[in-house]
Design an enzyme around this catalytic site. Structure first.
Site, PDB file in Angstrom:
ATOM      1  N   VAL A 141      -0.622 -11.067   0.398  1.00 60.65           N
ATOM      2  CA  VAL A 141       0.624 -11.114  -0.121  1.00 60.65           C
ATOM      3  C   VAL A 141       1.746 -10.211   0.725  1.00 60.65           C
ATOM      4  O   VAL A 141       2.758 -10.673   1.214  1.00 60.65           O
ATOM      5  CB  VAL A 141       0.762 -10.914  -1.447  1.00 60.65           C
ATOM      6  CG1 VAL A 141       0.808  -9.635  -1.874  1.00 60.65           C
ATOM      7  CG2 VAL A 141       2.269 -11.740  -1.806  1.00 60.65           C
ATOM      8  N   ASP A 142       1.176  -9.064   1.086  1.00 60.17           N
ATOM      9  CA  ASP A 142       1.786  -8.024   1.921  1.00 60.17           C
ATOM     10  C   ASP A 142       2.345  -8.656   3.278  1.00 60.17           C
ATOM     11  O   ASP A 142       3.395  -8.760   4.016  1.00 60.17           O
ATOM     12  CB  ASP A 142       1.405  -6.999   2.136  1.00 60.17           C
ATOM     13  CG  ASP A 142       2.188  -5.482   2.350  1.00 60.17           C
ATOM     14  OD1 ASP A 142       3.246  -5.623   2.616  1.00 60.17           O
ATOM     15  OD2 ASP A 142       1.468  -4.431   2.378  1.00 60.17           O
ATOM     16  N   ASN A 160       0.872  -1.002   0.012  1.00 61.79           N
ATOM     17  CA  ASN A 160       0.170   0.253   0.010  1.00 61.79           C
ATOM     18  C   ASN A 160       0.949   1.290   0.081  1.00 61.79           C
ATOM     19  O   ASN A 160       2.087   1.008   0.318  1.00 61.79           O
ATOM     20  CB  ASN A 160      -0.743  -0.081   1.149  1.00 61.79           C
ATOM     21  CG  ASN A 160      -0.297  -0.181   2.483  1.00 61.79           C
ATOM     22  OD1 ASN A 160       0.600   0.825   2.814  1.00 61.79           O
ATOM     23  ND2 ASN A 160      -0.659  -1.316   3.207  1.00 61.79           N
TER      24      ASN A 160
HETATM   25  N1  AR6 Z   1       1.785 -15.651  -2.380  1.00 61.24           N
HETATM   26  C1  AR6 Z   1       1.016 -15.111  -3.781  1.00 61.24           C
HETATM   27  N2  AR6 Z   1       0.031 -14.553  -3.896  1.00 61.24           N
HETATM   28  C2  AR6 Z   1      -0.574 -14.365  -2.815  1.00 61.24           C
HETATM   29  C3  AR6 Z   1      -0.081 -14.605  -1.398  1.00 61.24           C
HETATM   30  C4  AR6 Z   1       0.950 -15.195  -1.481  1.00 61.24           C
HETATM   31  N3  AR6 Z   1       1.515 -15.607  -0.292  1.00 61.24           N
HETATM   32  N4  AR6 Z   1      -1.228 -14.236  -0.569  1.00 61.24           N
HETATM   33  C5  AR6 Z   1      -2.159 -13.536  -1.427  1.00 61.24           C
HETATM   34  N5  AR6 Z   1      -1.959 -13.776  -2.684  1.00 61.24           N
HETATM   35  P1  AR6 Z   1      -3.567  -8.627  -2.226  1.00 61.24           P
HETATM   36  P2  AR6 Z   1      -3.730  -6.233  -3.331  1.00 61.24           P
HETATM   37  C6  AR6 Z   1      -2.614 -13.175  -3.910  1.00 61.24           C
HETATM   38  O1  AR6 Z   1      -4.712  -8.395  -1.455  1.00 61.24           O
HETATM   39  O2  AR6 Z   1      -5.263  -6.570  -4.029  1.00 61.24           O
HETATM   40  C7  AR6 Z   1      -2.480  -5.465   1.545  1.00 61.24           C
HETATM   41  O3  AR6 Z   1      -3.403  -5.292   2.737  1.00 61.24           O
HETATM   42  C8  AR6 Z   1      -4.229 -12.749  -3.752  1.00 61.24           C
HETATM   43  O4  AR6 Z   1      -4.842 -13.965  -3.550  1.00 61.24           O
HETATM   44  O5  AR6 Z   1      -2.545  -9.201  -1.252  1.00 61.24           O
HETATM   45  O6  AR6 Z   1      -2.824  -5.539  -4.441  1.00 61.24           O
HETATM   46  C9  AR6 Z   1      -1.794  -4.282   1.336  1.00 61.24           C
HETATM   47  O7  AR6 Z   1      -1.082  -3.885   2.444  1.00 61.24           O
HETATM   48  C10 AR6 Z   1      -4.396 -12.091  -4.615  1.00 61.24           C
HETATM   49  O8  AR6 Z   1      -4.602 -12.668  -5.875  1.00 61.24           O
HETATM   50  O9  AR6 Z   1      -3.009  -7.274  -2.953  1.00 61.24           O
HETATM   51  C11 AR6 Z   1      -2.690  -3.307   0.620  1.00 61.24           C
HETATM   52  O10 AR6 Z   1      -3.192  -2.565   1.564  1.00 61.24           O
HETATM   53  C12 AR6 Z   1      -3.136 -11.193  -4.872  1.00 61.24           C
HETATM   54  O11 AR6 Z   1      -2.125 -12.087  -4.237  1.00 61.24           O
HETATM   55  C13 AR6 Z   1      -3.388  -4.293  -0.082  1.00 61.24           C
HETATM   56  O12 AR6 Z   1      -3.445  -5.493   0.537  1.00 61.24           O
HETATM   57  C14 AR6 Z   1      -3.185  -9.720  -4.482  1.00 61.24           C
HETATM   58  O13 AR6 Z   1      -3.920  -9.656  -3.229  1.00 61.24           O
HETATM   59  C15 AR6 Z   1      -3.108  -4.547  -1.607  1.00 61.24           C
HETATM   60  O14 AR6 Z   1      -4.156  -5.094  -2.407  1.00 61.24           O
END
Ligand code: AR6
Length: 182
Positions: A35-36, A26
């Site tokens: 993922v974060d 973010n």
């Molecule tokens: N490895 C690979 N992909 C993953 C993992 C993992 N360990 N965990 C989740 N995903 P998101 P955004 C996928 O929500 O939409 C955070 O709170 C997940 O299924 O992680 O860019 C940050 O701090 C999805 O397909 O990121 C920001 O505030 C993809 O990763 C916000 O979320 C991205 O989901 C960013 O949101």
């Protein structure tokens, strides 16, 4: 695509064996879920020490740090900030998502990185429909490898679910006839 390769895998990006992994961060670089959260848990509290002095990162941009406790071959984490999706701002969101990927690859080039893993940026908490995000992410990767290629030669997209892998596979097939693999 020249000597470059785009690869799609299903799994956890924290376990990737590339030199760099990209975080879907973010703008405050404050950590979070998805993922974060997984990357911060694996990298340990020192990752906050690395990101705090940077003071944040605007949407569509990317910054790079060390990898904390994540073991080699991972040496860098690229913190990319994708857009929160809004259907009424579809074109603007597409430009910002593409830019987040382009900026991430630029940071990799600046550090002579050869291999990098991306998650599906913006497709979780930020609500970007994966069938719209996949061609944007893949298009930027393919263009980068086809362009004046310097260090980056291997770009991996690590998709968390089988459905996400299917969406990226369908989008990649639409770029055929490329020699990409999965
Ligand atoms: N490895 C690979 N992909 C993953 C993992 C993992 N360990 N965990 C989740 N995903 P998101 P955004 C996928 O929500 O939409 C955070 O709170 C997940 O299924 O992680 O860019 C940050 O701090 C999805 O397909 O990121 C920001 O505030 C993809 O990763 C916000 O979320 C991205 O989901 C960013 O949101």
């Amino acid at each position: 695509m020249g000597a470059g390769r785009v690869q799609l895998v299903q799994g956890d990006i924290v376990k990737a064996s590339t030199e760099a992994i990209v975080n879907a961060a973010n703008a405050a670089l404050a950590g979070g879920g998805g993922v974060d959260g997984a990357i911060h848990r694996a990298a340990g509290p020192e990752l906050y020490e690395l990101t705090r002095p940077l003071g944040g990162c605007p949407t569509g941009k990317a910054v790079i740090t060390g990898a904390g406790r994540i073991p080699p071959p991972v040496r860098f984490i690229v913190h990319a900030v994708g857009p929160r999706y809004s259907a009424s701002r579809d074109a603007e969101c597409a430009a910002l998502l593409r830019s987040a990927h382009e900026e991430s690859l630029r940071r990799c080039e600046e550090h002579a990185i050869q291999s990098v893993s991306f998650p599906a940026i913006s497709t979780g908490v930020y609500g970007y429909p994966i069938h719209k995000a996949a061609p944007i992410a893949l298009g930027e990767a393919i263009d980068h490898l086809a362009g004046a290629m310097r260090s980056v030669k291997h770009i991996v997209f690590v998709l968390f679910s089988p459905a996400d892998l299917d969406a990226f596979s369908a989008a990649l097939a639409a770029f055929a006839p490329s020699p990409a693999s999965r």
